[in-house]
Design an enzyme around this catalytic site. Structure first.
Site, mmCIF file in Angstrom:
data_model
loop_
_atom_site.group_PDB
_atom_site.id
_atom_site.type_symbol
_atom_site.label_atom_id
_atom_site.label_comp_id
_atom_site.label_asym_id
_atom_site.label_seq_id
_atom_site.Cartn_x
_atom_site.Cartn_y
_atom_site.Cartn_z
ATOM 1 N N ASP A 15 38.328 -47.567 -15.472
ATOM 2 C CA ASP A 15 36.757 -48.384 -16.671
ATOM 3 C C ASP A 15 35.783 -49.429 -15.256
ATOM 4 O OD1 ASP A 15 35.198 -50.126 -17.475
ATOM 5 O OD2 ASP A 15 36.960 -51.012 -19.057
ATOM 6 N N ASP A 39 27.152 -46.366 -21.201
ATOM 7 C CA ASP A 39 26.382 -47.401 -22.154
ATOM 8 C C ASP A 39 26.902 -48.902 -22.442
ATOM 9 O OD1 ASP A 39 23.113 -48.528 -22.250
ATOM 10 O OD2 ASP A 39 22.945 -46.288 -22.665
ATOM 11 N N THR A 128 27.554 -36.607 -18.436
ATOM 12 C CA THR A 128 29.122 -35.630 -18.120
ATOM 13 C C THR A 128 29.348 -35.812 -19.778
ATOM 14 O OG1 THR A 128 30.641 -36.139 -16.865
ATOM 15 C CG2 THR A 128 29.380 -34.920 -15.734
ATOM 16 N N GLY A 129 29.085 -36.949 -20.225
ATOM 17 C CA GLY A 129 30.012 -36.882 -21.907
ATOM 18 C C GLY A 129 28.994 -36.675 -22.979
HETATM 19 N N1 APR Z 1 33.927 -46.693 -17.089
HETATM 20 C C1 APR Z 1 33.676 -45.452 -16.824
HETATM 21 N N2 APR Z 1 33.548 -44.283 -16.737
HETATM 22 C C2 APR Z 1 33.641 -44.284 -18.544
HETATM 23 C C3 APR Z 1 33.631 -45.063 -19.256
HETATM 24 C C4 APR Z 1 33.618 -46.212 -18.818
HETATM 25 N N3 APR Z 1 33.777 -47.763 -19.002
HETATM 26 N N4 APR Z 1 32.998 -44.745 -20.532
HETATM 27 C C5 APR Z 1 32.914 -43.603 -20.255
HETATM 28 N N5 APR Z 1 32.554 -42.988 -19.345
HETATM 29 C C6 APR Z 1 32.331 -41.319 -19.351
HETATM 30 C C7 APR Z 1 32.298 -40.688 -19.658
HETATM 31 O O1 APR Z 1 33.710 -39.931 -20.242
HETATM 32 C C8 APR Z 1 32.009 -39.524 -18.957
HETATM 33 O O2 APR Z 1 32.471 -38.987 -17.996
HETATM 34 O O3 APR Z 1 31.408 -41.676 -18.573
HETATM 35 C C9 APR Z 1 31.080 -40.605 -18.350
HETATM 36 C C10 APR Z 1 29.635 -40.508 -18.549
HETATM 37 O O4 APR Z 1 29.371 -39.924 -20.792
HETATM 38 P P1 APR Z 1 27.838 -41.019 -20.974
HETATM 39 O O5 APR Z 1 28.474 -42.311 -21.518
HETATM 40 O O6 APR Z 1 28.522 -40.609 -22.661
HETATM 41 O O7 APR Z 1 27.299 -40.903 -20.530
HETATM 42 P P2 APR Z 1 26.123 -39.373 -20.514
HETATM 43 O O8 APR Z 1 26.765 -38.260 -20.541
HETATM 44 O O9 APR Z 1 25.060 -39.722 -19.498
HETATM 45 O O10 APR Z 1 24.801 -39.780 -22.052
HETATM 46 C C11 APR Z 1 24.379 -41.089 -21.705
HETATM 47 O O11 APR Z 1 25.140 -41.858 -23.989
HETATM 48 O O12 APR Z 1 25.550 -44.161 -24.700
HETATM 49 C C12 APR Z 1 24.839 -42.886 -24.299
HETATM 50 O O13 APR Z 1 22.837 -44.867 -24.085
HETATM 51 C C13 APR Z 1 24.006 -43.387 -23.480
HETATM 52 O O14 APR Z 1 22.140 -41.993 -24.776
HETATM 53 C C14 APR Z 1 22.999 -41.800 -23.589
HETATM 54 C C15 APR Z 1 24.006 -41.151 -23.516
#
Ligand code: APR
Length: 183
Positions: A15, A39, A128-129
């Site tokens: 995390d 985020d 990638t999320g």
């Molecule tokens: N620590 C590390 N990695 C994390 C955590 C954490 N606490 N929580 C999620 N992740 C990982 C996800 O599993 C993924 O591999 O971070 C990566 C990026 O995923 P997202 O958070 O969905 O980010 P992204 O794909 O860039 O999408 C951005 O999502 O939350 C919203 O406001 C943000 O609209 C924006 C979008």
């Protein structure tokens, strides 16, 4: 190509909000007002002051929102990290190559961290999320940006913080391939 940069790069599963580094990168959206995924986790762990700091960034620097590939820095407030570097990764689209925008997120975060005297910086797997960027393609971009830019910041140690062991293994495979072909 020299592979000395590989000594500045580490990766782990965990995390990102728990990491005791100078700065962590947030995969934000244009609004900088928080969201889901990493985020949301960063805003929850940093506390409400982070949202206020993001509002200030919007007012003073990016009234129309932070564009794709750009970066903005705030304090980390209740996080162990001193700073948060907010960046907006591209939303993946099959029909449009947005790799330069994802590369900009990493490249500009490195530069901003170095400008603030950071010697340790952690990234999540930007885009990638929720934004749907294929993991392998993103990992390749990360490796290329690190190979090209880390030699400019010899004091900086970078941690890629993956949220699952599967992602860490997938990154390892791409890293092995890239470093084999650039040796
Ligand atoms: N620590 C590390 N990695 C994390 C955590 C954490 N606490 N929580 C999620 N992740 C990982 C996800 O599993 C993924 O591999 O971070 C990566 C990026 O995923 P997202 O958070 O969905 O980010 P992204 O794909 O860039 O999408 C951005 O999502 O939350 C919203 O406001 C943000 O609209 C924006 C979008």
């Amino acid at each position: 190509m020299s592979t000395a940069w590989t000594n500045q790069l580490n990766w782990m599963t965990g995390d990102i909000t728990r990491l005791e580094v100078d700065a962590i990168v947030n995969a934000a959206n244009h609004s900088l007002m928080g969201g889901g995924g990493v985020d949301g986790a960063i805003h929850r762990a940093a506390g409400p002051e982070l949202l206020e700091a993001c509002k200030k960034v919007r007012r003073e620097h990016w009234p129309d929102g932070l564009p794709d590939g750009e970066v903005a820095l705030t304090p980390g407030f209740s996080l162990p990290a001193r700073y948060v570097i907010h960046t907006v990764g591209p939303v993946y689209a099959k029909t449009k190559d947005k790799s330069h925008l994802l590369a900009n997120c990493y490249r500009k975060s490195l530069a901003l961290a170095a400008d603030h005297g950071c010697t340790s910086l952690a990234f999540p797997a930007i885009s990638t999320g929720i934004y749907g960027y294929p993991f392998e393609a993103a990992a390749r971009i990360v490796c290329n940006v690190m190979a090209e830019n880390l030699p400019n910041y010899p004091e900086l140690q970078v941690t890629l913080c993956f949220f699952s062991d599967a992602d860490a293994r997938a990154f390892q495979a791409v890293f092995d391939e890239v470093t084999r072909t650039t040796e």
